[in-house]
Scaffold this active site. Structure first.
Site, PDB file in Angstrom:
ATOM      1  N   ASP A  79       0.832  -1.213   0.000  1.00  0.00           N
ATOM      2  CA  ASP A  79       0.000   0.000   0.000  1.00  0.00           C
ATOM      3  C   ASP A  79       0.862   1.257   0.000  1.00  0.00           C
ATOM      4  OD1 ASP A  79      -2.291   1.514   0.068  1.00  0.00           O
ATOM      5  OD2 ASP A  79      -2.638   1.261   2.211  1.00  0.00           O
ATOM      6  N   HIS A 122       3.008   3.434  -8.886  1.00  0.00           N
ATOM      7  CA  HIS A 122       2.800   2.013  -9.171  1.00  0.00           C
ATOM      8  C   HIS A 122       4.027   1.419  -9.871  1.00  0.00           C
ATOM      9  CE1 HIS A 122      -1.211   2.257  -7.711  1.00  0.00           C
ATOM     10  NE2 HIS A 122      -1.715   2.928  -8.726  1.00  0.00           N
ATOM     11  N   LEU A 167      11.118 -20.502  -3.892  1.00  0.00           N
ATOM     12  CA  LEU A 167      10.072 -19.623  -3.367  1.00  0.00           C
ATOM     13  C   LEU A 167       8.765 -19.782  -4.148  1.00  0.00           C
ATOM     14  CD1 LEU A 167       9.389 -17.041  -1.555  1.00  0.00           C
ATOM     15  CD2 LEU A 167       9.959 -15.718  -3.596  1.00  0.00           C
TER      16      LEU A 167
END
Ligand code: FPP
Length: 250
Positions: free
Chosen positions: A24, A41, A135
């Protein structure tokens, strides 16, 4: 870089197996610098790259990222288009490297309603990396936890109606099998950046016993150091799961 092995730097440093992040603050980061939101962004994608690399090197098993929420459609059409374009670019540009680094990509969220080429890219990312053992990167895209739970309830009800499931067999454990990526263990740690302190419809079922850490930096500024700080915070928590004391990370 080999994503599956912890580095010497982290030897003896117990890391949570599953870390989920609400990324955020892109917009505020941009506004503070007089830049357009899309620049926030774009810089957020760079923070994402850094974080995926750091997570793999630290020996984290699963990293879930909230990259587009079911509610984000209510943003202006230009911003939605920019976020879609960033996802396209992220997959086209980074998929080969993720694959080389043994990362397995999974996607959660509603595929229906997404543009066909986005669906194809998400599918391609999952297919290409399906046998990787490092991962696990879970991309929550067009994701909302309430929507996920409602989808699960619909499928469960269909199984009951078809006689495949007894009502008396419905338990929390059985219900969770209908959720997206049900084979992945619940997050141990959920991090939210930007100082906001809420879950915003993210992993509501899976977060039942997650530790929540709120980090006061906007997502584009998040880095390995911030991740280590959040993990250190996690390690100071006592997790009891409704029972008696067990230490985190052990
Ligand atoms: C929150 O910032 C972030 C998002 C809504 C999207 C997260 C997206 C990225 C990090 C980049 C895109 C990555 C992919 C893979 C698509 P905000 O816009 O809500 O910030 P604000 O609350 O400060 O306005």
């Amino acid at each position: 870089m080999q994503q599956s092995a912890p580095t010497a730097e982290n030897a003896g440093f117990h890391v949570p197996h599953h870390v989920a992040i609400i990324m955020d603050g892109n917009g505020r980061w941009a506004a503070q610098r007089g830049l357009p939101r899309h620049e926030g962004h774009r810089r957020g994608v760079e923070a994402l790259r850094r974080t995926v690399r750091a997570a793999g090197e630290m020996g984290i098993g699963v990293l879930t990222i909230f990259s587009f929420s079911a509610e984000n459609w209510s943003r202006p059409a230009t911003e939605v288009r920019e976020l879609m374009a960033l996802l396209r670019r992220f997959i086209r540009h980074d998929l080969a490297e993720l694959h080389r680094n043994n990362v397995r990509v999974r996607v959660i969220g509603e595929r229906e309603g997404l543009e066909a080429d986005i669906c194809r890219l998400l599918e391609e990312a999952e297919q290409l990396t399906r046998d990787n053992s490092g991962l696990v990167l879970v991309v929550a895209f067009n994701y909302g936890a309430r929507q996920e739970i409602a989808r699960a309830a619909r499928q469960l009800a269909a199984d009951v109606a078809a006689g495949r499931l007894e009502i008396s067999a419905i338990t929390a454990e059985r219900f969770s099998v209908y959720l997206d990526a049900h084979d992945i263990p619940d997050p141990d740690l959920i991090i939210r950046t930007s100082g906001e302190q809420r879950l915003s419809n993210f992993l509501l079922w899976q977060a039942a016993y997650s530790e929540l850490v709120f980090v006061p930096v906007h997502w584009p500024d998040f880095d390995r150091h911030a991740l280590q700080g959040a993990i250190a915070d996690f390690q100071r928590r006592e997790r009891r799961f409704g029972g008696l004391v067990t230490r985190t990370g052990s």
